[in-house]
Design a protein around this motif. Structure first.
Motif, PDB file in Angstrom:
ATOM      1  N   MET A   1       0.851  -1.183   0.000  1.00 14.84           N
ATOM      2  CA  MET A   1       0.000   0.000   0.000  1.00 14.84           C
ATOM      3  C   MET A   1       0.892   1.240   0.000  1.00 14.84           C
ATOM      4  N   THR A   2       0.663   2.128  -0.912  1.00 17.00           N
ATOM      5  CA  THR A   2       1.444   3.342  -0.977  1.00 17.00           C
ATOM      6  C   THR A   2       0.698   4.475  -0.292  1.00 17.00           C
ATOM      7  N   ALA A   3       1.433   5.282   0.408  1.00 18.58           N
ATOM      8  CA  ALA A   3       0.830   6.424   1.103  1.00 18.58           C
ATOM      9  C   ALA A   3       0.666   7.576   0.119  1.00 18.58           C
ATOM     10  N   THR A   4      -0.508   8.149   0.117  1.00 24.56           N
ATOM     11  CA  THR A   4      -0.741   9.305  -0.733  1.00 24.56           C
ATOM     12  C   THR A   4      -0.439  10.563   0.059  1.00 24.56           C
ATOM     13  N   THR A   5      -0.205  11.622  -0.648  1.00 26.69           N
ATOM     14  CA  THR A   5       0.014  12.875   0.041  1.00 26.69           C
ATOM     15  C   THR A   5      -1.329  13.436   0.501  1.00 26.69           C
ATOM     16  N   LEU A   6      -1.269  14.269   1.480  1.00 25.33           N
ATOM     17  CA  LEU A   6      -2.481  14.860   2.022  1.00 25.33           C
ATOM     18  C   LEU A   6      -2.913  16.013   1.118  1.00 25.33           C
ATOM     19  N   SER A   7      -4.009  15.792   0.386  1.00 26.63           N
ATOM     20  CA  SER A   7      -4.544  16.814  -0.510  1.00 26.63           C
ATOM     21  C   SER A   7      -6.047  16.610  -0.627  1.00 26.63           C
ATOM     22  N   ILE A  22      -8.305  13.420   4.028  1.00 32.93           N
ATOM     23  CA  ILE A  22      -7.772  12.748   5.213  1.00 32.93           C
ATOM     24  C   ILE A  22      -8.032  11.252   5.125  1.00 32.93           C
ATOM     25  N   ALA A  23      -9.219  10.885   4.670  1.00 27.59           N
ATOM     26  CA  ALA A  23      -9.560   9.463   4.531  1.00 27.59           C
ATOM     27  C   ALA A  23      -8.646   8.775   3.525  1.00 27.59           C
ATOM     28  N   ALA A  24      -8.387   9.407   2.396  1.00 26.14           N
ATOM     29  CA  ALA A  24      -7.510   8.817   1.385  1.00 26.14           C
ATOM     30  C   ALA A  24      -6.090   8.671   1.915  1.00 26.14           C
ATOM     31  N   ARG A  25      -5.635   9.643   2.682  1.00 23.92           N
ATOM     32  CA  ARG A  25      -4.269   9.608   3.213  1.00 23.92           C
ATOM     33  C   ARG A  25      -4.068   8.472   4.201  1.00 23.92           C
ATOM     34  N   PHE A  26      -5.074   8.205   5.037  1.00 21.12           N
ATOM     35  CA  PHE A  26      -4.925   7.204   6.089  1.00 21.12           C
ATOM     36  C   PHE A  26      -5.646   5.895   5.796  1.00 21.12           C
ATOM     37  N   PRO A  30     -14.282   7.864   3.348  1.00 19.07           N
ATOM     38  CA  PRO A  30     -14.628   9.256   3.624  1.00 19.07           C
ATOM     39  C   PRO A  30     -15.772   9.398   4.626  1.00 19.07           C
ATOM     40  N   TRP A  31     -16.751   8.493   4.575  1.00 15.62           N
ATOM     41  CA  TRP A  31     -17.877   8.596   5.509  1.00 15.62           C
ATOM     42  C   TRP A  31     -17.466   8.319   6.938  1.00 15.62           C
ATOM     43  N   THR A  32     -16.445   7.514   7.146  1.00 16.29           N
ATOM     44  CA  THR A  32     -15.933   7.285   8.499  1.00 16.29           C
ATOM     45  C   THR A  32     -15.333   8.566   9.054  1.00 16.29           C
ATOM     46  N   VAL A  33     -14.527   9.247   8.259  1.00 15.79           N
ATOM     47  CA  VAL A  33     -13.893  10.484   8.711  1.00 15.79           C
ATOM     48  C   VAL A  33     -14.952  11.570   8.920  1.00 15.79           C
ATOM     49  N   ARG A  34     -15.932  11.635   8.027  1.00 18.76           N
ATOM     50  CA  ARG A  34     -17.008  12.622   8.198  1.00 18.76           C
ATOM     51  C   ARG A  34     -17.793  12.362   9.478  1.00 18.76           C
ATOM     52  N   GLY A  35     -18.076  11.100   9.759  1.00 14.37           N
ATOM     53  CA  GLY A  35     -18.787  10.750  10.985  1.00 14.37           C
ATOM     54  C   GLY A  35     -17.986  11.105  12.221  1.00 14.37           C
ATOM     55  N   LEU A  36     -16.679  10.822  12.194  1.00 15.57           N
ATOM     56  CA  LEU A  36     -15.830  11.191  13.323  1.00 15.57           C
ATOM     57  C   LEU A  36     -15.777  12.701  13.512  1.00 15.57           C
ATOM     58  N   PHE A  37     -15.738  13.436  12.405  1.00 17.72           N
ATOM     59  CA  PHE A  37     -15.741  14.894  12.512  1.00 17.72           C
ATOM     60  C   PHE A  37     -17.042  15.385  13.135  1.00 17.72           C
ATOM     61  N   LEU A  38     -18.168  14.835  12.692  1.00 22.30           N
ATOM     62  CA  LEU A  38     -19.447  15.251  13.258  1.00 22.30           C
ATOM     63  C   LEU A  38     -19.545  14.902  14.741  1.00 22.30           C
ATOM     64  N   LEU A  39     -19.038  13.737  15.126  1.00 24.74           N
ATOM     65  CA  LEU A  39     -19.027  13.381  16.542  1.00 24.74           C
ATOM     66  C   LEU A  39     -18.122  14.316  17.340  1.00 24.74           C
ATOM     67  N   SER A  40     -17.009  14.723  16.758  1.00 25.74           N
ATOM     68  CA  SER A  40     -16.101  15.624  17.462  1.00 25.74           C
ATOM     69  C   SER A  40     -16.721  17.002  17.670  1.00 25.74           C
TER      70      SER A  40
END
Length: 62
Positions: A1-7, A22-26, A30-40
């Motif tokens: 797995m290659t790491a993509t740059t954060l963009s 952020i989801a692509a980088r890690f 995307p829906w997981t990161v959006r859900g975590l953001f909404l919870l935060s």
């Protein structure tokens, strides 16, 4: 797995593409990161300011 740059991607965006980038980088969905953001947002802190700063500072995917 290659790491993509954060963009911000040109596809799979909802608002500014920050969560999708952020989801692509890690290797998350995307829906997981959006859900975590909404919870935060339930916690006190500068979440919206960080999101806006990332929207401005992250380069757009070529």
């Amino acid at each position: 797995m290659t790491a993509t740059t954060l963009s911000r991607p040109r596809h799979d965006r909802v608002l500014g593409g920050v969560c999708a980038g952020i989801a692509a980088r890690f290797g998350l969905t995307p829906w997981t990161v959006r859900g975590l953001f909404l919870l935060s947002c339930l916690l006190p802190g500068p979440q919206f300011l960080v999101y806006l700063a990332l929207w401005v500072l992250l380069p757009q995917e070529p």
